[in-house]
Design an enzyme around this catalytic site. Sequence first.
Site, mmCIF file in Angstrom:
data_model
loop_
_atom_site.group_PDB
_atom_site.id
_atom_site.type_symbol
_atom_site.label_atom_id
_atom_site.label_comp_id
_atom_site.label_asym_id
_atom_site.label_seq_id
_atom_site.Cartn_x
_atom_site.Cartn_y
_atom_site.Cartn_z
ATOM 1 N N LYS A 1 -23.015 -54.188 40.961
ATOM 2 C CA LYS A 1 -23.542 -55.521 41.183
ATOM 3 C C LYS A 1 -24.061 -55.542 42.800
ATOM 4 C CE LYS A 1 -24.616 -59.190 38.834
ATOM 5 N NZ LYS A 1 -24.881 -59.355 37.270
HETATM 6 P P1 NAD Z 1 -32.601 -67.246 37.139
HETATM 7 O O1 NAD Z 1 -32.282 -67.193 38.690
HETATM 8 O O2 NAD Z 1 -33.578 -67.091 36.333
HETATM 9 O O3 NAD Z 1 -31.834 -68.833 36.758
HETATM 10 C C1 NAD Z 1 -30.962 -69.395 37.558
HETATM 11 C C2 NAD Z 1 -30.859 -71.122 36.890
HETATM 12 O O4 NAD Z 1 -29.747 -71.644 37.416
HETATM 13 C C3 NAD Z 1 -32.030 -71.772 37.708
HETATM 14 O O5 NAD Z 1 -32.471 -72.847 36.680
HETATM 15 C C4 NAD Z 1 -31.434 -72.473 38.909
HETATM 16 O O6 NAD Z 1 -32.144 -73.623 39.150
HETATM 17 C C5 NAD Z 1 -30.006 -72.897 38.131
HETATM 18 N N1 NAD Z 1 -29.036 -72.923 39.266
HETATM 19 C C6 NAD Z 1 -28.706 -72.214 40.338
HETATM 20 N N2 NAD Z 1 -27.913 -72.961 40.877
HETATM 21 C C7 NAD Z 1 -27.143 -73.908 40.608
HETATM 22 C C8 NAD Z 1 -26.233 -74.780 40.423
HETATM 23 N N3 NAD Z 1 -25.619 -74.887 41.572
HETATM 24 N N4 NAD Z 1 -26.122 -75.640 39.349
HETATM 25 C C9 NAD Z 1 -26.868 -75.741 38.433
HETATM 26 N N5 NAD Z 1 -27.604 -74.896 38.153
HETATM 27 C C10 NAD Z 1 -28.075 -74.193 39.140
HETATM 28 O O7 NAD Z 1 -31.226 -66.480 36.907
HETATM 29 P P2 NAD Z 1 -30.833 -65.850 35.222
HETATM 30 O O8 NAD Z 1 -31.396 -64.647 35.400
HETATM 31 O O9 NAD Z 1 -31.267 -66.655 34.377
HETATM 32 O O10 NAD Z 1 -29.128 -66.019 35.550
HETATM 33 C C11 NAD Z 1 -28.322 -66.848 35.247
HETATM 34 C C12 NAD Z 1 -26.795 -66.456 35.110
HETATM 35 O O11 NAD Z 1 -26.930 -65.457 33.945
HETATM 36 C C13 NAD Z 1 -26.134 -65.811 36.064
HETATM 37 O O12 NAD Z 1 -24.985 -66.060 36.191
HETATM 38 C C14 NAD Z 1 -26.511 -64.088 35.647
HETATM 39 O O13 NAD Z 1 -25.557 -63.491 36.546
HETATM 40 C C15 NAD Z 1 -26.310 -64.301 34.323
HETATM 41 N N6 NAD Z 1 -26.910 -63.027 33.637
HETATM 42 C C16 NAD Z 1 -28.234 -63.030 33.544
HETATM 43 C C17 NAD Z 1 -28.554 -61.851 33.088
HETATM 44 C C18 NAD Z 1 -30.259 -61.591 33.049
HETATM 45 O O14 NAD Z 1 -30.454 -60.693 32.238
HETATM 46 N N7 NAD Z 1 -30.991 -62.323 33.686
HETATM 47 C C19 NAD Z 1 -27.797 -60.959 32.098
HETATM 48 C C20 NAD Z 1 -26.506 -61.382 32.022
HETATM 49 C C21 NAD Z 1 -26.139 -62.329 32.715
#
Ligand code: NAD
Length: 434
Positions: A119
Site C-alpha cells: 500500500k
Molecule cells: P474515494 O476517494 O472514492 O471516496 C472516499 C469518500 O470518503 C468520499 O466521499 C470522501 O468525501 C469521504 N471521506 C473522506 N474523509 C472523510 C471523513 N473524514 N469522514 C467522512 N467521509 C470522508 O475512496 P474509495 O475508493 O471509495 O475508498 C473508500 C474506502 O474503501 C477506503 O478506506 C479504501 O481503502 C477502501 N477500499 C477501496 C477500494 C477501491 O476499490 N476503491 C477497495 C477496497 C477498499
Amino acid sequence: METLTAEIKKNSKKVPVKGMMDNVMEQFNSAANQIKLHPSIRKILSITNNEIIVNFPVKMDNGDVEIFRGYRVQHNNALGPYKGGLRYHPTVDIDAARALAMWMTWKTSLAGLPYGGGKGGIQLDPSKYSQGELERITRRFTFALADNIGPEHDIPAPDVNTNSQTMAWMADTYMSTRPPAERTANQHVVTGKPAGSGGLEGRDRATGYGVYLSIKIWAEKNNINLKVKKFIVQGFGNVGYWAAYFLEKEGGKLVAVQDAFGSIENQKGIVVEDLFNYTKANKGSVVDFPNAKNLEKDKFFATECDICIPAALGNQITAKKASQIKASLVAEGANGPTNVDGEKTLLERDIAIIPDILCNSGGVVGSYFEWLQNRNGELWQLDEVMVKLEKKLRESFNKVYEYSQREGLDMRTAAYCIAIQRIERAYIERGIFP
Ligand code: NAD
C-alpha cells in the site's frame, strides 16, 4: 517554493492516523494465538518486507516547484507479487501505509489470490491542486517508484482520492519509461485503469458490489429480507456509491450519508442516483442535498437504521461511536474503519460485523481479473466479470462464515485465521532461504 524541511515540519504537526498499526497488530496477534501460528512465521508477518519513501519535485501551474513525499510499503509477498492501492490524502504516512499494506496481505490471501500485500500514497490534499498538477505529481511519483513496482513485482491500484484516471497516468508513465520492446507488455503494472486503456469492465463497481453481496449473503444466512431495510453510508466515493447503488436495487433504503464535507439524513429515503448526480455538480459534497436535512457530524453513526456501511477512512468506529450505532450489521467497505475497542463494543451489543478483508475484497478480486486479462491479452465482457466476481466472493464469504460457526469465533478472527494459515502453509512448504 515550499522547501522539504518546511513540508516535513508542517506535516509533523498534522494529527497522525492514530492506532491503525495497533489495530492491525492486535487483530493479527489475536488470530495468530487462535491458530497457534508458528513463532518464526509470526516474526516474519509482524514486520514489513520493504518500505520505500521517495521525495520528488513537481512544477506547479504558477511555475514554482513543490516537493512531495510518496510512500510504498511492501508487507509480504509469500503468495505472489505485492498488491494494493495508492491513496492521496493528508493522513497518509508511513504508519498508515504499513497498516494498510498488512491488511492487503490478509485480504489477498483470504480471497485465494496469487498476491501479497502492499500500500502507499502521497500525503496531500488533492482538492488544493489542479488536474494538470495532479497529473504531473502522479507521473513523477510513478517515475520515482519505477524500479520498485512492476507487473510481476508490485501492482498498485486506486484507493482514496485516486481513480481510473490516476491509474491511466501511472500505466502510461511506467510503459513510456521502459525499453520499447517491453512497453505494451507492462500494461498490468497497475489495475483499476479505464476500460479503454486495458481496464476491466466492472472494476469500477467491483468493491461496492462486493460490499452489497456480502450483506446479501449475510442476510440470506440469517433469514433477513433486505427489502425496505434502512442503511447509512459513510463515504460516498467509489465504494460507498456502488454499495448504495446495489443495495437500493435490492429494495434497501438509504437514509443517511456522511462524507468529508458533512452529513445528511432523510428517514423517508435518499435516491442514490439523485445524490450521485448532486455530488457531481457540487464538488463531490453531499451537503445541502435538497431532499434531505443536514445532520451534525457527531450524530451520523447514531442515525436510526438497520445496516451501517463505513466506506471512508480507518478508525471511524471507536468505542463511543459503537455504543451509539442502531444498526444490527456493520459492513466494512473501508479498510480498518472499526478500531479494536469499537469492535469489542459492537460485539458486546450483538451487532454483527462483516470484516473489511472480506467485505471489500471485491476490489482486489476485480483487480486480479484485470491483471489476468492484460497478461493473457484478453478482453472480458461485463456480464462474465460479474458472474466470476460473485462466484469468488460467495466462496470467500462461505469459507469465513463456516469457520466462524465451527470454531465459535467472530467473523474477523475467522477471516484472519484462514488468511494467515494459507501464508503459514507456503512458508512451511518452502522453508526459509538460505
Ligand atoms: P474515494 O476517494 O472514492 O471516496 C472516499 C469518500 O470518503 C468520499 O466521499 C470522501 O468525501 C469521504 N471521506 C473522506 N474523509 C472523510 C471523513 N473524514 N469522514 C467522512 N467521509 C470522508 O475512496 P474509495 O475508493 O471509495 O475508498 C473508500 C474506502 O474503501 C477506503 O478506506 C479504501 O481503502 C477502501 N477500499 C477501496 C477500494 C477501491 O476499490 N476503491 C477497495 C477496497 C477498499
